[in-house]
Design an enzyme around this catalytic site. Structure first.
Site, short mmCIF file in Angstrom:
data_model
loop_
_atom_site.label_atom_id
_atom_site.label_comp_id
_atom_site.label_asym_id
_atom_site.label_seq_id
_atom_site.Cartn_x
_atom_site.Cartn_y
_atom_site.Cartn_z
N GLY A 139 -2.98 0.84 -2.76
CA GLY A 139 -3.68 1.48 -1.65
C GLY A 139 -5.08 1.90 -2.08
O GLY A 139 -5.71 1.24 -2.91
N SER A 140 -5.53 3.01 -1.55
CA SER A 140 -6.92 3.42 -1.78
C SER A 140 -7.19 3.83 -3.21
O SER A 140 -8.35 3.96 -3.61
CB SER A 140 -7.27 4.59 -0.87
OG SER A 140 -7.11 4.17 0.47
N THR A 141 -6.11 4.04 -4.03
CA THR A 141 -6.39 4.35 -5.43
C THR A 141 -7.08 3.18 -6.11
O THR A 141 -7.65 3.31 -7.18
CB THR A 141 -5.10 4.67 -6.21
OG1 THR A 141 -4.24 3.54 -6.14
CG2 THR A 141 -4.39 5.88 -5.63
#
Lengths: 383, 621
Positions: free
Chosen positions: B319-321
């Site tokens: 995801g956004s990590t």
């Protein structure tokens, strides 16, 4: 002839005189073997007189007294006792099949008055007596006729069959061989022996088919002992290991590792010789064998010395029985023949074998004491 | 005058003499046989006699302990009195077993196991009849000993996991050797010997096993020991000290309690793994005696996968990590400079498809700092489009994502950063859209929480640190304990600084996406990045309908909540990754957990509490 007979008969009168005629050298040899037995059983008991050595010695003492008493009995009486004893032995053999105690998968002994009795041992002596009595009365010439061999053959086969039924292969074979030796000594013709030998292979095949499983196992494990280290082959292997580890001089009295650590099975009975040879080495083993040779050949010489056919055959039968006992036991512990529960006479622990062997030696000595007496071929009193 | 001999006597004499010769001959042959047995073959039999009375028994060595960085026991050994049966010393196995079970009842499972061991093992290797005997049991067996040839009582050890399930995934477990193990080393069949089946127990199995000793004893024919003649002690297995901090592990576990989740805490300077928790867990000691079918069934149908070490083998889209990695690859490729601005109208159209930002109205014009701070999807769609998947994948690998890492766990997964080449290998075409969604860590990308912690460590330290669990083995320090051991990543400080600043803003700046991750400590601040990983594509109708709310989905369709962090911001020491399966909202669920974990880490400061390798701390053994 007449004067000779009188001359020979004369010294045998009176119990003391007869005692003097006993072959004391032979008695000494017997006692020596008994001493070997005491020493070995002392070691088998872990270096103590109990539980084997002391009881055995007491029995041995009783046996010596019985032997010397029997030595006093005149062969005439022995001959008269032959048939009743033979009959008794057959009854006992029949009895043991029905009420006998089971030992190692076979019925072998009965208890009479607290004493274990192996009728098969007793039957061998009775058979020798009755065969000697029979052949004593049949003139040598008549034995050429096979018909005269049939009654004694039946006398042999009856107890042999009963012993095999127990089933006791070793004693059955010894009984048969003792009987055969008396046939030969009595004058069975050579052609008769050949004729008898011919069907043997077939009989052997038949016999194997009727063997018990444990007896067959003995034969197979004898042929391939390494296949089953902890099963039936164990005894043979352990015995050979113990013998081999004895070496020339042995491991020392009470220091035989295999015997003392109980690797050796039945060391106080069947494998007592192994124990001796482990602790005293080849030197000890050969000494014992030498003693046995003297006893066997001594017995045979006494047989040769007797003037009556009954005495000769009786002595030969006893000596032959003793010899076969020793030979089977030694072959067994050295892995030459399958293991078969045959003790080493006078050395192995056990009452029945000891007493019957002493009984036999008593008869043997009686033959020697009365060696110069002639017995009428036809007993005047009849039988 | 000599009387002529009768023919009867003559025949008797002849034949008796023949018999005497035969008797002497037979006894002579037997004497010769005795000579050959005793003298000629004597030495051979003497050797066999020695083997007969000397019994050699192998002694199982104690398995090496596994301790944490302070010396607390994570895997130890427990004394176990047990009844063994030496098959070669009993003549009738069935009888001995019957007699034994009359004293100590054996259930059907015991019997089956004994039967199996009897068949597959050599006869000199004892078989365990009964474990964990009490004093009374031993007395009863000792009394019956004469009837039980080959049965012996023996003291051994069994594996003890004092922390139960807390470390089951890391430490792993042991089990009795199977057929395959025995083929390689038959001594593994010794009672008490165990084979590591999972985790560190499996990875360091050989070192932990040690070497079997042996004792030579004089025994009698029923196996009674009469004395020892010679004893060679075995070499106990090496003690394995971990970088892990048991205290911290417990704290992390508490923070994940009730979730299907995992978290990893690393020392970001040297890669030491300080805590690695995968929740829920299982009881590792169950494997020693054999797991029941019912237990297996329960484990395998549990959607929260208790047997799986989620930290090292759980695969999740980052995801956004993932966005900092995309940004770094763009900076390195020159497709983005820190001050370039990108406009976010709420969506990006590429090749006829429209890709939405998580914020419906868009973020407007953003630079890199703002892109990370707001976790703007459109910003990273555009960056990814400009940079291309190959360059992104290269940098992701460099940062430890989707690539093999040197953790001492046998079942660690590699994950995946997809590339056009990878798609082609699987017979598919790579679409431009695939690159776009990869820019926000969705699509085919799969990473493990351990990789995320490694990634956070590398972002914080600028060095290619590898996570590792071991600190020392058998008293010798393992490599990689100093930062200098790890080579720099070769990323310019200015670029790393821009990324770190963006991650600082995520947590600490007003308007950052994870305000709940802010540390309530005066001077110490944490930088981090949220991530929500969709497990199911959100349909356009649902999104445009405007009433899409992932928290209303069934649990198994909710997105995973991820967070990576490091602290202190100005001099990073610790890195944390948290993945809460189906946690839905990263900022609401994962960020506070990461904050609490970081607080506990900073409070305990495990990097500064450790014992020297091999040194024993007064700890329960």
């Amino acid at each position: 002839m007449i004067s000779g007979r009188r001359l020979l008969r004369a010294p045998a009168r009176g119990p003391l005189a007869r005692l003097g005629r006993i072959n004391w050298l032979y008695v000494l040899l017997i006692c020596l073997l008994g001493g070997v037995g005491y020493a070995a059983l002392y070691s088998a008991g872990g270096g103590a007189p109990q539980p084997y050595a002391l009881p055995q010695t007491i029995r041995f003492g009783v046996g010596v007294l019985m032997m010397l008493t029997l030595a006093m009995l005149p062969p005439r009486l022995l001959m008269r006792l032959a048939w009743p004893l033979y009959g008794l032995s057959l009854v006992l053999l029949g009895l043991v099949l029905h009420v006998g105690h089971v030992g190692k998968g076979a019925e072998r002994w009965i208890v009479i008055g607290g004493v274990q009795l192996q009728p098969s041992e007793f039957a061998k002596i009775a058979l020798v007596l009755v065969l000697a009595a029979y052949f004593h009365r049949i003139r040598w010439e008549r034995l050429a006729n096979p018909l005269f061999l049939l009654p004694p053959a039946a006398m042999v086969l009856l107890p042999v069959a009963l012993v095999l039924k127990e089933p006791n292969l070793g004693t059955g074979a010894i009984t048969g061989l003792v009987g055969l030796s008396l046939f030969a000594a009595a004058g069975m013709r050579l052609w008769q022996m050949v004729a008898l030998a011919l069907p043997l292979p077939v009989l052997a095949r038949l016999a194997y088919a009727h063997l018990h499983d444990y007896q067959r196992a003995r034969i197979t494990t004898f042929l391939h002992p390494e296949q089953d280290h902890l099963g039936a082959g164990y005894n043979i292997i352990q015995s050979k290991i113990a013998l081999g580890s004895g070496g020339l001089w042995g491991q020392g009295y009470l220091h035989g590792t295999q015997g003392q650590l109980n690797f050796l099975p039945e060391k106080q009975t069947d494998f007592i010789f192994t124990m001796i040879a482990e602790e005293f080495g080849l030197v000890g083993g050969l000494s014992v064998i030498g003693l046995l040779v003297l006893l066997v050949l001594g017995g045979m010489l006494m047989a040769l010395r007797a003037r009556s056919q009954f005495g000769r055959l009786l002595a030969l039968g006893i000596a032959m029985n003793f010899f076969l006992y020793c030979a089977v036991n030694l072959s067994m512990v050295m892995g030459v023949i399958p293991v078969g529960g045959v003790p080493l006479p006078l050395v192995s622990y056990g009452s029945s074998a000891m007493l019957t062997v002493m009984f036999g030696f008593g008869l043997l000595l009686s033959v020697y004491v009365h060696r110069d007496e002639r017995l009428e071929a036809r007993d005047p009193d009849g039988l | 005058m000599k009387r002529p001999e009768s023919p009867q006597r003559a025949v008797f004499t002849r034949r008796a003499l023949v018999m005497m010769a035969g008797q002497a001959g037979v006894l002579g042959v037997l004497a010769e046989r005795l000579y050959s047995l005793q003298v000629k073959e004597g030495p051979k039999y003497a050797k066999m006699a020695m083997a007969n009375r000397i019994s050699t028994r192998q002694l199982a060595p104690a398995r090496g302990r596994i301790v944490d960085r302070t010396g607390a026991t994570l895997a130890g050994n427990k004394v176990n009195w047990r009844a063994l049966l030496l098959p070669e010393q009993t003549s009738d196995l069935g009888l001995t077993l019957r007699r034994f079970s009359a004293i100590m009842p054996l259930d059907a499972r015991d019997r089956a196991r004994i039967e199996r061991d009897m068949h597959r093992q050599r006869r000199f290797i004892p078989v365990v009849l009964h474990d964990f005997l009490t004093y009374d049991d031993m007395a009863r067996i000792a009394v019956a000993a004469p009837d039980l040839p080959g049965v012996l009582i023996d003291v051994g050890t069994t594996r003890l996991y004092p922390q139960g399930g807390l470390l089951a995934h890391v430490v792993g477990y042991v089990a009795p050797a199977g057929e395959d193990d025995l083929a390689g080393n038959p001594l593994l069949a010794l009672p008490g010997m165990r084979v590591g089946r999972a985790g560190l127990e499996a990875w360091f199995d050989t070192a932990l096993q040690g070497h079997a000793g042996s004792v030579r004893m004089e025994v009698n024919s029923v196996g009674r020991v009469l004395g020892e003649t010679d004893r060679q002690e075995g070499v106990p297995g090496a003690e394995l000290q971990l970088a892990l901090d048991l205290d911290l592990q417990q704290a992390v576990q508490r923070h994940l309690d009730g979730q299907s989740a995992s978290a990893v805490v690393m020392d970001c300077r040297n890669g030491e793994v300080l805590a690695m928790v995968s929740n829920p867990s299982f009881d590792p000691s169950l494997f020693d005696s054999g797991v029941s079918a019912a237990q297996w069934q329960a484990w395998s149908v549990d959607p929260r996968t208790p047997l799986l070490n989620k930290a090292a083998a759980g695969l999740y889209p980052p995801g956004s990590t993932f966005k900092p990695a995309v940004a770094l690859s763009a900076l390195a490729a020159g497709t983005l400079s820190p001050h370039d601005r990108i406009n976010c109208p709420g969506y990006l159209d590429v090749g006829g498809s429209r890709f939405h930002c998580w914020r419906k109205g868009g973020h407007g014009s953003l630079d890199l700092h703002g892109g990370i701070k707001n976790s703007c999807d459109v910003f990273f769609y555009e960056v990814a489009r400009r940079t291309g998947m190959e360059a992104i994948a290269d940098h992701a690998h460099q940062l430890g994502l989707g690539t093999a890492i040197d953790i001492e766990l046998p079942h660690a997964r590699e994950g995946l950063i997809p590339t056009p080449a990878w798609r082609r290998r699987h017979g598919h075409h790579w679409n431009g859209g695939d690159t776009i969604v990869s820019g926000i860590g969705q699509g085919y990308i799969q990473v493990t929480p351990l990789q995320l912690a490694t990634y956070a460590s590398r972002l914080a330290s600028g060095r290619a640190v590898q996570p590792h669990l071991a600190r020392s083995l058998g008293g010798a320090a393992t490599a990689g304990r100093t930062p200098e051991h790890w080579p720099p990543l070769g990323i310019p400080d200015a670029q790393l600084g821009a990324i770190r600043a963006g991650m600082f803003a995520v947590v600490n700046d007003p308007g950052g996406t994870a305000p709940k991750a802010r540390l309530p400590l005066g001077g110490v601040q944490m930088a981090g990045k949220t991530g929500s990983a969709q497990v199911r594509r959100v349909s356009r109708a649902a999104r445009e309908g405007g009433h899409f709310d992932s928290s209303k989905l069934p649990w198994e369709y909710r997105p995973h909540a991820l967070f990576i962090a490091f602290a202190p911001y100005d001099a990073p020491q610790y890195a944390v990754s948290v993945v809460i399966e189906h946690g839905n909202a990263a900022a609401e669920v994962a960020a506070p957990v990461a904050r609490d974990i970081m607080m506990d880490t900073l409070r305990r400061d495990p990097a500064n509490r450790a014992t020297a390798p091999g040194q024993r701390v007064a700890a329960a053994g």
